[in-house]
Design a protein around this motif. Structure first.
Motif, PDB file in Angstrom:
ATOM      1  N   THR A   1       0.836  -1.206   0.000  1.00 52.89           N
ATOM      2  CA  THR A   1       0.000   0.000   0.000  1.00 52.89           C
ATOM      3  C   THR A   1       0.866   1.249   0.000  1.00 52.89           C
ATOM      4  OG1 THR A   1      -1.757  -1.144   1.216  1.00 52.89           O
ATOM      5  CG2 THR A   1      -1.803   1.261   1.250  1.00 52.89           C
ATOM      6  N   LYS A   2       1.899   1.242   0.832  1.00 47.68           N
ATOM      7  CA  LYS A   2       2.761   2.419   0.950  1.00 47.68           C
ATOM      8  C   LYS A   2       3.397   2.784  -0.377  1.00 47.68           C
ATOM      9  CE  LYS A   2       6.465   4.346   3.779  1.00 47.68           C
ATOM     10  NZ  LYS A   2       7.228   4.200   5.020  1.00 47.68           N
ATOM     11  N   ASN A   3       3.968   1.821  -1.060  1.00 44.75           N
ATOM     12  CA  ASN A   3       4.678   2.122  -2.299  1.00 44.75           C
ATOM     13  C   ASN A   3       3.737   2.419  -3.463  1.00 44.75           C
ATOM     14  OD1 ASN A   3       7.828   1.770  -2.122  1.00 44.75           O
ATOM     15  ND2 ASN A   3       6.935   0.255  -0.739  1.00 44.75           N
ATOM     16  N   VAL A   4       2.600   1.751  -3.514  1.00 47.68           N
ATOM     17  CA  VAL A   4       1.627   2.060  -4.568  1.00 47.68           C
ATOM     18  C   VAL A   4       1.115   3.485  -4.389  1.00 47.68           C
ATOM     19  CG1 VAL A   4      -0.670   1.532  -5.485  1.00 47.68           C
ATOM     20  CG2 VAL A   4       0.938  -0.320  -5.011  1.00 47.68           C
TER      21      VAL A   4
ATOM     22  N   HIS B   1       0.774   9.129  -5.845  1.00 45.47           N
ATOM     23  CA  HIS B   1       0.763  10.503  -5.336  1.00 45.47           C
ATOM     24  C   HIS B   1       1.847  11.341  -6.011  1.00 45.47           C
ATOM     25  CE1 HIS B   1       0.737  13.345  -1.604  1.00 45.47           C
ATOM     26  NE2 HIS B   1      -0.062  13.776  -2.552  1.00 45.47           N
ATOM     27  N   SER B   2       3.020  10.763  -6.179  1.00 48.52           N
ATOM     28  CA  SER B   2       4.118  11.480  -6.854  1.00 48.52           C
ATOM     29  C   SER B   2       3.764  11.763  -8.307  1.00 48.52           C
ATOM     30  CB  SER B   2       5.405  10.657  -6.778  1.00 48.52           C
ATOM     31  OG  SER B   2       5.754  10.370  -5.434  1.00 48.52           O
ATOM     32  N   MET B   3       3.153  10.773  -8.954  1.00 45.78           N
ATOM     33  CA  MET B   3       2.739  10.937 -10.342  1.00 45.78           C
ATOM     34  C   MET B   3       1.677  12.036 -10.452  1.00 45.78           C
ATOM     35  SD  MET B   3       1.531   7.828 -12.873  1.00 45.78           S
ATOM     36  CE  MET B   3       2.718   6.732 -12.143  1.00 45.78           C
TER      37      MET B   3
ATOM     38  N   ASP C   1      16.001  15.526   1.159  1.00 55.95           N
ATOM     39  CA  ASP C   1      14.556  15.706   1.236  1.00 55.95           C
ATOM     40  C   ASP C   1      13.764  14.587   0.582  1.00 55.95           C
ATOM     41  OD1 ASP C   1      14.967  18.145   2.525  1.00 55.95           O
ATOM     42  OD2 ASP C   1      15.137  19.225   0.634  1.00 55.95           O
ATOM     43  N   GLY C   2      14.415  13.469   0.278  1.00 56.51           N
ATOM     44  CA  GLY C   2      13.679  12.351  -0.294  1.00 56.51           C
ATOM     45  C   GLY C   2      13.172  12.601  -1.698  1.00 56.51           C
ATOM     46  N   SER C   3      13.825  13.521  -2.405  1.00 57.30           N
ATOM     47  CA  SER C   3      13.521  13.884  -3.797  1.00 57.30           C
ATOM     48  C   SER C   3      12.155  14.551  -3.950  1.00 57.30           C
ATOM     49  CB  SER C   3      13.630  12.669  -4.738  1.00 57.30           C
ATOM     50  OG  SER C   3      12.627  11.717  -4.504  1.00 57.30           O
ATOM     51  N   SER C   4      11.771  15.323  -2.934  1.00 57.21           N
ATOM     52  CA  SER C   4      10.542  16.103  -3.018  1.00 57.21           C
ATOM     53  C   SER C   4      10.694  17.375  -2.201  1.00 57.21           C
ATOM     54  CB  SER C   4       9.352  15.289  -2.503  1.00 57.21           C
ATOM     55  OG  SER C   4       8.192  16.081  -2.426  1.00 57.21           O
TER      56      SER C   4
ATOM     57  N   GLN D   1       4.571  12.017   1.695  1.00 58.79           N
ATOM     58  CA  GLN D   1       4.495  10.779   0.928  1.00 58.79           C
ATOM     59  C   GLN D   1       4.641  11.031  -0.581  1.00 58.79           C
ATOM     60  OE1 GLN D   1       1.406   8.063   2.982  1.00 58.79           O
ATOM     61  NE2 GLN D   1       0.638  10.117   3.402  1.00 58.79           N
ATOM     62  N   LEU D   2       5.765  11.698  -0.907  1.00 57.11           N
ATOM     63  CA  LEU D   2       6.080  12.060  -2.287  1.00 57.11           C
ATOM     64  C   LEU D   2       7.541  11.773  -2.598  1.00 57.11           C
ATOM     65  CD1 LEU D   2       4.554  15.664  -2.397  1.00 57.11           C
ATOM     66  CD2 LEU D   2       3.720  13.754  -3.764  1.00 57.11           C
ATOM     67  N   GLY D   3       7.875  11.704  -3.870  1.00 58.33           N
ATOM     68  CA  GLY D   3       9.281  11.619  -4.252  1.00 58.33           C
ATOM     69  C   GLY D   3       9.461  11.387  -5.733  1.00 58.33           C
ATOM     70  N   ARG D   4      10.361  12.149  -6.348  1.00 62.54           N
ATOM     71  CA  ARG D   4      10.680  11.915  -7.762  1.00 62.54           C
ATOM     72  C   ARG D   4      11.357  10.567  -7.957  1.00 62.54           C
ATOM     73  NH1 ARG D   4      14.700  15.457  -9.070  1.00 62.54           N
ATOM     74  NH2 ARG D   4      14.874  16.064  -6.896  1.00 62.54           N
TER      75      ARG D   4
END
Length: 629
Positions: free
Chosen positions: A499-502, A507-509, A586-589, A607-610
């Protein structure tokens, strides 16, 4: 102060300090006291209330205090209201606050008793034009107070020198000049509270939800039929019932959910008819059972018989049903709630399909061949996309916290504070606004997501479903991606990595889609927002402004410029002006890439990241980006 209804739901709520001008035209802050409201009509309040209660329960599961609320499913706990907009009557009432002022000339501090007592000139030296001290004391328990002049025995005169020491006041004891720092003990929880700017976003974190309003009274009436209706929605997602069959049941829900259309009632009526034929000598005794079966199968009531569809849902998820009937019911309600909203957008009154968009772009010469779009969709993992118009969205604020949003981040006991109760109904107020808008619905390729999870070792080969079987893939996502674990205020636990990764991926998309749409559609990214359906792996990007629908900005971009849009989505969001700091720390966000305005992201830009979209190899990150598989 003039604000739109949609802004008010996020930015001007009871208990919040807001910036404005006082009667002398000077910058000032005021505490919002009340709304002049009316009940919101034309919405399915039970549908919205169910989602609000789900979010509140999630807050409690993370250790938050929800004692202000009643989340009993059997009771109506909320009244959804909107600004009344009555001529000559203010929609929102606010009161000047804090009432502590200082003089830039003599530096004396003055605390007025009432807003009406505030003067323009210093009441002590009569020379300077006094300024408001715009500081407050917010506490995680929900308490908040405007700044007050410190109390020290025997001291009546205090001096404020912001250029020397901003967060306190000076006073004299004899010839000694002393300093008293601002701070207080919370009268509710006993925690020591430090001062903060009255306008700081951390003082007030509004908890919001955006819900798709159902199309027409038939759909609302159908949904309120309860658990059987929810199971029917799930069965439709698994193609157990056709679109036409589903619509027929929705239009005739009273009959469909009555005793008349049950298997036993249909058989009973068929047996009555068969025995009548037997008594007239038209059939023989040994033909009776066959006649009953034939009459039952040909009955018109069969078209509205829902029992087989309800059973189909139970059979698909027999394992979950056998493990816990109670948990299964709660899960079905949540799953159906998400599917119902998704289907409402999918079957909106106005739809522009991808094929229609491609034809338009070919006609005007923006693309040379349809496979240009197909290749870009494949690269970005978009399985289908459409523009949907005349979609009605209800945005609601149902409570707030102070300082932080996630109970796990709080120093003490974080309380989710409910708004006041309505005097007539004794239900908690939920402040909302209705918006008829348009947006773009992206369906993300579930099979590609499965392959992405596998190649990043988030799942193993033996966890993969048969990717050639669409039903098996849908069932896998229903069983393994748990939207009930996704809250608007905190992260998803590491013990649910799928769930976390999906969600992180979707969300990033979504933020990347919004960023580029803000550049190309003519609508600022700050006026765009998202709804994410993790069960279907779908993203709905829409305009928060009524002008978006009127101008057709998103639909126009989709219809004419979608090929260029997809190219820019990929190219524009890969780099960040703050790299390598953004990637490493910053976790790419960050503000330079995926972070949007607070009003555009109900998840508070967490809960974001490039790194989920692009392969950004670092010591801390070894993920293969979804868009670079």
């Amino acid at each position: 102060m003039r604000r739109s209804k949609s802004q008010a739901v996020y930015k001007i709520l009871p208990g919040m300090w807001v910036a404005d001008k006082d009667r002398y035209g000077k910058s000032a802050t005021a505490l919002v006291k009340t709304w002049n409201y009316k009940k919101m009509d034309g919405i399915y309040s039970s549908f919205i209330e169910a989602e609000i209660k789900r979010q509140i329960r999630l807050f409690a599961l993370r250790g938050g205090d929800i004692s202000s609320f009643n989340v009993d499913e059997s009771k109506e706990s909320f009244l959804i209201v909107e600004a009344a907009c009555r001529p000559g009557i203010p929609d929102i009432t606010a009161e000047l606050s804090p009432l502590v002022y200082y003089c830039p000339e003599c530096h004396r501090a003055t605390q007025f008793r009432r807003p009406a007592d505030v003067t323009r000139d210093c009441p002590i030296c009569k020379q300077g034009k006094i300024k408001q001290l715009q500081l407050v004391y917010p506490c995680e328990c929900g308490y908040a107070s405007p700044i007050l002049i410190p109390k020290i025995n025997g001291i009546k005169e205090f001096y404020y020198h912001p250029t020397e020491k901003r967060y306190g006041m000076f006073y004299y004891q004899g010839k000694n000049r002393n300093f008293k720092e601002f701070g207080m003990k919370c009268p509710n929880c006993g925690q020591y509270i430090q001062r903060d700017s009255a306008e700081a976003g951390s003082n007030y974190k509004a908890f919001n939800t955006n819900v798709i309003n159902l199309i027409g009274p038939d759909m609302g009436k159908f949904y309120e039929k309860g658990e059987a209706a929810r199971k029917l929605i799930v069965s439709k997602w698994f193609n157990c019932i056709s679109q036409d069959g589903f619509e027929n049941i929705v239009k005739n829900s009273d009959t469909a959910f009555s005793e008349k259309t049950t298997n036993s009632a249909i058989r009973e009526e068929a047996e009555k008819q068969a025995r009548a034929l037997l008594s007239m000598g038209l059939i023989k005794e040994d033909q009776l059972e066959q006649t009953i079966s034939s009459l039952a199968q040909s009955s018109n009531d069969n078209e509205l018989n829902i029992e087989s569809y309800v059973s189909a849902c139970d059979n698909i998820f027999m394992k979950e049903k056998n493990e816990s009937e109670e948990n299964y019911r709660a899960w079905i309600n949540n799953f159906a709630f998400s599917l119902m909203q998704y289907e409402t957008i999918k079957n909106a009154n106005i739809v522009i399909t991808l094929d229609e968009s491609i034809d338009q772009q070919l006609d005007i010469g923006f693309i040379d061949h349809k496979n240009e779009i197909e290749k870009l969709n494949s690269k970005l993992g978009i399985s289908n996309v459409q523009a949907s118009g005349n979609v009605e969205i209800v945005s609601c604020s149902y409570g707030f916290t102070r300082k932080v949003t996630d109970p796990h981040s709080a120093k003490g006991n974080l309380k989710l504070v409910a708004f006041d109760r309505d005097a007539d109904t004794d239900r908690h107020l939920v402040y909302g606004t209705k918006l008829e808008t348009e947006g773009i619905l992206f369906d993300i390729d579930r099979v590609k997501i499965l392959k992405w999870l596998l190649c990043n070792n988030i799942i193993e080969e033996n966890q993969m479903p048969d990717i050639e079987d669409e039903t098996a893939v849908r069932k896998w996502f229903a069983q393994n991606v748990h939207s009930e674990n996704i809250s608007t205020f905190g992260g998803i636990d590491d013990n649910d990595p799928i769930t976390k990764n999906v969600f992180l991926l979707l969300h990033s998309m979504s933020h990347a889609f919004i960023n580029t749409a803000g550049e190309m559609s003519g609508i600022s990214a700050n006026s765009l927002t998202e709804i994410i359906f993790v069960e279907t792996c779908s993203i709905f990007v829409y305009s928060q402004s009524g002008q978006g629908q009127i101008l057709g900005s998103l639909s126009g971009m989709f219809e004419s410029l979608f090929g260029r849009y997809l190219k820019r989505v990929y190219s524009d969001n890969r780099e960040c002006v703050f790299d390598p700091i953004c990637v490493d720390r910053d976790g790419s966000s960050c503000q330079g890439c995926l972070v949007l305005a607070d009003t555009s992201c109900k998840y508070f830009n967490t809960q974001l990241g490039r790194k989920y979209l692009y392969t950004l190899k670092t010591e801390k990150n070894n993920l293969i980006g979804f868009w670079e598989m």
